[in-house]
Design a protein around this motif. Structure first.
Motif, PDB file in Angstrom:
ATOM      1  N   LYS A 197     -30.536  89.151 -39.384  1.00 13.80           N
ATOM      2  CA  LYS A 197     -29.747  89.220 -40.621  1.00 13.80           C
ATOM      3  C   LYS A 197     -28.286  89.560 -40.331  1.00 13.80           C
ATOM      4  O   LYS A 197     -27.371  89.009 -40.933  1.00 13.80           O
ATOM      5  N   ALA A 198     -28.102  90.489 -39.390  1.00 16.29           N
ATOM      6  CA  ALA A 198     -26.724  90.850 -39.023  1.00 16.29           C
ATOM      7  C   ALA A 198     -25.992  89.616 -38.506  1.00 16.29           C
ATOM      8  O   ALA A 198     -24.829  89.365 -38.847  1.00 16.29           O
ATOM      9  N   ASN A 199     -26.676  88.820 -37.703  1.00 17.29           N
ATOM     10  CA  ASN A 199     -26.053  87.606 -37.179  1.00 17.29           C
ATOM     11  C   ASN A 199     -25.797  86.581 -38.278  1.00 17.29           C
ATOM     12  O   ASN A 199     -24.793  85.869 -38.251  1.00 17.29           O
TER      13      ASN A 199
ATOM     14  N   TYR B  95     -35.032  72.108 -29.814  1.00 11.45           N
ATOM     15  CA  TYR B  95     -35.468  73.501 -29.757  1.00 11.45           C
ATOM     16  C   TYR B  95     -36.325  73.733 -28.518  1.00 11.45           C
ATOM     17  O   TYR B  95     -36.104  74.660 -27.749  1.00 11.45           O
ATOM     18  N   ARG B  96     -37.289  72.863 -28.314  1.00 13.73           N
ATOM     19  CA  ARG B  96     -38.198  73.053 -27.175  1.00 13.73           C
ATOM     20  C   ARG B  96     -37.467  72.933 -25.835  1.00 13.73           C
ATOM     21  O   ARG B  96     -37.663  73.756 -24.941  1.00 13.73           O
ATOM     22  N   ASN B  97     -36.609  71.917 -25.706  1.00 15.54           N
ATOM     23  CA  ASN B  97     -35.859  71.773 -24.448  1.00 15.54           C
ATOM     24  C   ASN B  97     -34.951  72.966 -24.209  1.00 15.54           C
ATOM     25  O   ASN B  97     -34.825  73.457 -23.089  1.00 15.54           O
ATOM     26  N   ALA B 177     -27.266  81.328 -24.898  1.00 13.08           N
ATOM     27  CA  ALA B 177     -28.026  81.073 -26.127  1.00 13.08           C
ATOM     28  C   ALA B 177     -27.121  80.568 -27.243  1.00 13.08           C
ATOM     29  O   ALA B 177     -27.498  79.671 -27.991  1.00 13.08           O
ATOM     30  N   TYR B 178     -25.934  81.161 -27.366  1.00 12.45           N
ATOM     31  CA  TYR B 178     -25.032  80.755 -28.451  1.00 12.45           C
ATOM     32  C   TYR B 178     -24.097  79.629 -28.005  1.00 12.45           C
ATOM     33  O   TYR B 178     -23.260  79.182 -28.763  1.00 12.45           O
ATOM     34  N   GLY B 216     -33.722  83.777 -32.980  1.00  8.27           N
ATOM     35  CA  GLY B 216     -33.891  83.678 -34.427  1.00  8.27           C
ATOM     36  C   GLY B 216     -32.574  83.549 -35.168  1.00  8.27           C
ATOM     37  O   GLY B 216     -32.564  83.434 -36.388  1.00  8.27           O
ATOM     38  N   SER B 217     -31.453  83.614 -34.456  1.00  5.33           N
ATOM     39  CA  SER B 217     -30.155  83.695 -35.120  1.00  5.33           C
ATOM     40  C   SER B 217     -29.517  82.323 -35.314  1.00  5.33           C
ATOM     41  O   SER B 217     -29.803  81.383 -34.573  1.00  5.33           O
ATOM     42  N   PRO B 218     -28.654  82.235 -36.323  1.00  6.78           N
ATOM     43  CA  PRO B 218     -28.048  80.924 -36.622  1.00  6.78           C
ATOM     44  C   PRO B 218     -27.217  80.384 -35.461  1.00  6.78           C
ATOM     45  O   PRO B 218     -27.143  79.169 -35.286  1.00  6.78           O
ATOM     46  N   GLN B 219     -26.622  81.286 -34.675  1.00  5.94           N
ATOM     47  CA  GLN B 219     -25.797  80.804 -33.561  1.00  5.94           C
ATOM     48  C   GLN B 219     -26.634  79.998 -32.580  1.00  5.94           C
ATOM     49  O   GLN B 219     -26.121  79.150 -31.857  1.00  5.94           O
ATOM     50  N   PHE B 220     -27.931  80.293 -32.526  1.00  9.54           N
ATOM     51  CA  PHE B 220     -28.828  79.548 -31.651  1.00  9.54           C
ATOM     52  C   PHE B 220     -29.468  78.365 -32.380  1.00  9.54           C
ATOM     53  O   PHE B 220     -29.524  77.257 -31.853  1.00  9.54           O
ATOM     54  N   LEU B 221     -29.934  78.610 -33.591  1.00  8.80           N
ATOM     55  CA  LEU B 221     -30.746  77.604 -34.287  1.00  8.80           C
ATOM     56  C   LEU B 221     -29.931  76.449 -34.852  1.00  8.80           C
ATOM     57  O   LEU B 221     -30.466  75.392 -35.126  1.00  8.80           O
TER      58      LEU B 221
END
Lengths: 424, 576
Positions: A197-199, B95-97, B177-178, B216-221
């Motif tokens: 959530k913080a991210n 995502y998997r790769n 990751a990001y 789980g973060s948007p920077q990754f997803l």
């Protein structure tokens, strides 16, 4: 029915072809917390049971004036629950403003396919909060954003895809891996979601407006997930063994998967993990093959293939498939009835609507629907209710909301709402 | 045939020879120049703004500073508007790769309910159910990743009280990751997750939580492009990190590798030379085949042959053979078509296949046990894409060929002709044959008699009937039900005779060229439909494709050089 509680880890792994059962229902019925003392009033629940490709009406409906509406080739499996069943005729999906299989996206939205929130999600608000807001269960629904695979929507372009893998459903109902204490596992997940959530919040502050909307929706999903962690499962809810791995995309497993999903649905209600569920036996326009037809696997013998046939063999096949669906519904009703709750059963406070997206000719006027209403609802069941031609299904959605105590003037596209249908 | 392919490859190389950098010279143009109205103009120069002639409402930001390697600065927009830049969610394959490349452990035994192959969904957010599946997948991945600490950690685990190793891990892992270095607050968020895990259990639990929060973060997803900081509304270059990310997902369907990250850090990706150098390096990597497979799959869904209904009596057409057909189509596309040009796409006489395919389809058997380029045996003929068994067997009616299904598939995919849904009251299934001995062609005659049908079917049916030499499995035949096949037809106002004629027609057709570019454009930029500003970019790509002998390599190179690939539009006030 034996009242001996079954051992905790007694998941029956069936041999190929045999039914795989979750014996917890049995265990649940012996649960002292629910069985012995009539606790607080059990909650109301809502289920949408969806099967695709319409039904051959000639085999679905009893002749006008028939004493028993269920004495038809398709509905006959529901006979044990006849008192609770209401067959609805004359209802049209006018608000879809189109024909054909894509109308699945209008069934619960009461609007053009997939453009607004669906009834099940509205029910989540009405029926009070549980660990899981709602469950979307499916049987081999393909992962594709076509207009034929989604029944439930959080809003425009926000489908809630059905989950095919019973093990994933199980993990939602029973958080924790069974070895770590569930509370510890939940605390851990909560801490992970805090970081997420913080991210999300910091990313929201740097993106443009279009992306911000998508991230806001993502944040809402995280919050919803968080809520499922904040409410702990009731202590009388036994955790059975996790279902075995069954390839959820293999159509050969359809019958097994349908059985497991239906059992998990009943389980989730018994544990009060959720009060709202949708169960899709297939996607709209599904091309599935049923070995019980004894026909070759050519497209004209697939589910959608037979649904469009007008020759007598085709209609016979379609009838057999529709009856198979009614069997699955009857099983689900039976499972809910087996769960003892207060002085009655879980069925008493459950409302189930069986829907399909169109008739065999793709038309959406007079689409057959069936209601199974527990005895706590103001529904005069055990009969067929005939509505005048052109009755909008939005009015049925309003009636279903009304049965759950929600009175509102419109749902979905207001242009197709005239007021809740009277089912009493 | 081998020789012919080699010669073609040489021809393509010649076409890609360096261009002379002179302003005003006829196109093709050299480095630092763009083609404007068939004449070369300096990139970013006055003549280069807006080939469409549209008065752009945007102004341009000052060019980025000259990068340290002395390359040319990033040229500014040649199209006044690169089109909207949308945040894109990682697809299932991405995502998997990415998880595998990032953590060293694969995602296994998991259904990800929102693994959408389609383009529209890349702009959707996740539902709670989808998110929960990702949370569970991340728990599983992190547990297996920390089981191999020596490969995961850059340092020895910290003693209680210290956190220098955790910080180092966060900075390194987080940046991968990001797909860019972390801001201070982003480091703090991950450090907090680490501390919570360590105080609850131990150091490795802290590391697990860092991994799970990151996954789980948007920077990754999501792939989020912000661009260089801009003070004014207009076109701004993407950062080197963002270009690296675009390159790696376009070419490898995964995150950037170490050399690409170094190129991003050095600033070399803000020059065309830098981008070209990385492109060439990445194309030599075997991962580059992923994109060809992934594009091909999104374009024609060859994988549908896995579930295409066939009579069970034909036991030879089993799961293994179906899987071989998917591989065959991917490899044939990747190695025979993509490596050459549009003509080869429709003209290649060979198919990649293995022994069981050779047996079933009557191809010259391979020398080894695996897949090889195989020649058809006897009098049968293959014409590239039009004859891939996976496509012919998936767009079929069980054992029977389906000219309509085949026609619809190819008309949509290679002519980009949008076909409306058939009227609701039409039986989708052909009525039983009223005249014994009637051919498919006879049955489809009905379509031309009914004006409602003929609108679409005058395009659909000829393509399908032109492929009647292939049966419902995609096997060659000269007769159907005792009658010789008549595969003649007329398409785009040109008469053709049989699959050879159809292949030649499509191989040469400018409409097909334009369509191929459009399909590729949609894949690259995550559009399900082109938007008005895309017209300029599409025009550039079409020009490049035609200019360089309709070679896919040229199209790919031109793609990464477009402004749409390297810049974004910034609306100050309406959002960054």
């Amino acid at each position: 029915v034996s009242r001996r509680p079954l051992p905790r880890r007694s998941f029956l792994r069936g041999a190929a072809g045999t039914l795989i059962g979750l014996p917890w229902l049995e265990a649940m019925t012996a649960s002292p917390a629910r069985g012995a003392s009539p606790g607080p009033m059990p909650p109301s629940r809502f289920v949408v049971f969806y099967t695709p490709n319409g039904h051959p009406l000639s085999a679905f409906r009893a002749p006008a004036g028939a004493a028993n509406p269920l004495a038809t080739p398709i509905l006959q499996p529901l006979t044990p629950h006849r008192d609770r069943v209401l067959v609805l005729e004359g209802i049209s999906l006018l608000s879809a403003e189109r024909l054909g299989h894509e109308c699945i996206g209008s069934l619960l939205t009461g609007a053009r396919p997939g453009v607004s929130v669906s009834l099940d999600q509205e029910m989540v608000r009405a029926l009070g909060s549980t660990r899981l807001g709602s469950l979307e269960l499916g049987v081999s629904i393909p992962a594709a954003p076509t207009g034929r695979v989604h029944l439930s929507f959080a809003g425009r372009d926000r489908p809630r895809p059905a989950i095919n893998d019973p093990r994933l459903v199980f993990d939602q109902i029973f958080p924790g891996d069974g070895t770590t204490a569930a509370a510890q596992m939940l605390a851990r997940r909560r801490s992970i979601l805090d970081g997420v959530k913080a991210n999300l919040n910091r990313t929201l502050s740097v993106v443009g407006s279009a992306d911000r909307m998508a991230l806001q929706q993502h944040l809402e999903s995280v919050r919803e997930l968080e809520m499922t962690l904040d409410r702990v499962a009731p202590s009388d809810c036994r955790r059975p063994e996790r279902p075995p791995a069954i390839e959820p995309t293999d159509h050969k497993n359809s019958a097994t998967l349908a059985g497991l999903q239906s059992q998990l649905l009943a389980m989730a209600f018994a544990c009060d993990a959720t009060r709202v569920a949708t169960l899709m036996l297939a996607e709209a326009g599904a091309e599935r093959y049923f070995s019980f037809l004894g026909a070759s696997n050519t497209p004209t013998n697939s589910w959608v293939g037979v649904s469009h046939r007008t020759d007598s063999t085709g209609v016979t096949y379609h009838t057999a498939i529709s009856k198979w669906c009614a069997d699955r519904l009857s099983e689900l009703v039976g499972r809910l009835q087996a769960i003892r709750e207060g002085n009655g059963t879980a069925l008493d406070r459950t409302l189930i609507v069986w829907m399909t997206e169109c008739n065999p000719d793709h038309k959406v006027d007079d689409v057959p629907m069936v209601l199974v209403a527990g005895n706590s609802f103001q529904v005069r069941s055990g009969r067929t209710l005939n509505f005048p031609a052109g009755t909008s299904h939005n009015d049925l959605l309003l009636a279903l909301l009304g049965l759950m105590g929600v009175r509102q003037a419109s749902f979905g596209n207001p242009a197709f709402c005239t007021g809740p249908l009277s089912l009493a | 045939m081998r020789l012919a392919l080699t010669l073609l490859a040489v021809a393509v190389n010649l076409a890609c020879a360096p261009r002379i950098p002179i302003e005003g010279a006829p196109c093709p143009c050299g480095d630092g120049f763009v083609c404007v109205n068939k004449v070369c103009a300096k990139e970013g120069g006055p003549g280069a703004g807006g080939t469409t002639g549209m008065p752009g409402p945007t102004t341009m930001n000052p060019p980025a500073a000259t990068p340290p390697d002395g390359g040319l600065p990033l040229p500014m927009a040649t199209c006044t508007d690169p089109g909207p830049t949308v945040m894109r969610r990682l697809t299932g394959a991405e995502y998997r790769n990415t998880v595998l490349d990032l953590t060293g452990v694969p995602v296994i035994d998991r259904e990800l309910p929102e693994e959408f192959p389609d383009l529209r969904a890349v702009q959707w957010s996740f539902s709670p159910g989808g998110l929960e599946a990702l949370v569970l997948a991340a728990e599983d991945v992190s547990a297996r990743a920390v089981a191999r600490p020596q490969e995961l950690l850059p340092c020895a685990p910290d003693q209680p009280g210290g956190n220098s190793c955790a910080r180092e891990f966060i900075a390194r892992f987080g940046a991968r990751a990001y797909r860019r270095p972390l801001a201070d607050d982003e480091q703090m968020i991950l450090l907090k997750a680490f501390e919570a895990g360590r105080s609850a259990v131990d150091f490795m639990e802290g590391i697990r939580r860092v991994i799970e929060v990151a996954l789980g973060s948007p920077q990754f997803l999501y792939r989020i492009d912000i661009g260089e900081p801009a003070e004014r509304t207009g076109v701004t270059p993407l950062t080197g990190w963002e270009i690296a990310t675009r390159l790696s997902y376009l070419l490898w369907v995964s995150m950037p590798d170490e050399p690409l990250r170094q190129a991003a850090a050095s600033g070399s990706l803000s020059t065309l030379q830098g981008i070209r150098a990385e492109l060439q390096r990445m194309l030599r990597d075997s991962r580059a085949e992923r994109t060809r497979h992934s594009f091909f799959e999104r374009w024609l869904t060859a994988s549908a042959v896995r579930t295409a209904p066939k009579p069970p009596e034909n036991a030879a057409f089993d799961v293994e053979l179906r899987e071989s057909l998917v591989t065959s189509a991917q490899m044939s596309f990747s190695r025979l078509a993509w490596e050459t040009d549009q003509r080869a796409l429709f003209g290649s006489a060979e198919l990649w296949g293995n022994m069981s395919m050779a047996r079933f389809y009557g191809l010259t058997p391979p020398a080894g046990p695996g897949f090889e380029a195989l020649r058809p045996a006897g009098d049968q003929k293959r014409f590239g894409l039009l004859s891939y068994p996976a496509l012919l067997a998936r767009a079929a009616d069980g054992e029977e060929s389906s000219p309509v299904a085949r026609g619809i598939m190819f008309v949509r995919a290679v002519l980009c002709t949008e076909l409306p849904a058939p009227p609701a009251n039409v039986e989708a299934v052909l009525p039983p044959d009223p005249r014994p001995g009637a051919t498919m062609r006879d049955l489809l005659e009905e379509h031309s008699k009914n004006p409602t049908c003929s609108i679409c079917h005058k395009v659909i049916d000829p393509v399908g009937l032109g492929l009647e030499n292939y049966d419902g499995y995609g096997r060659w035949r000269t007769h159907d039900k005792g009658q010789p096949i008549n595969a003649a037809g007329r398409l785009l106002d040109i008469d053709f005779d049989g699959p050879a004629g159809l292949a030649m027609l499509l191989g040469e057709s400018p409409q097909v060229s334009e369509c191929l570019v459009e399909q590729w454009f949609r894949y690259t930029f995550g559009r399900d439909v082109e938007l008005p500003p895309d017209g300029c970019t599409l025009k550039q790509l079409k020009t490049a494709f035609m200019r360089d002998g309709r070679s896919f390599q040229a199209l790919l190179q031109a793609t990464v050089e477009t402004d749409a690939f390297r810049t974004r539009i910034v609306t100050v006030g309406g959002g960054p």
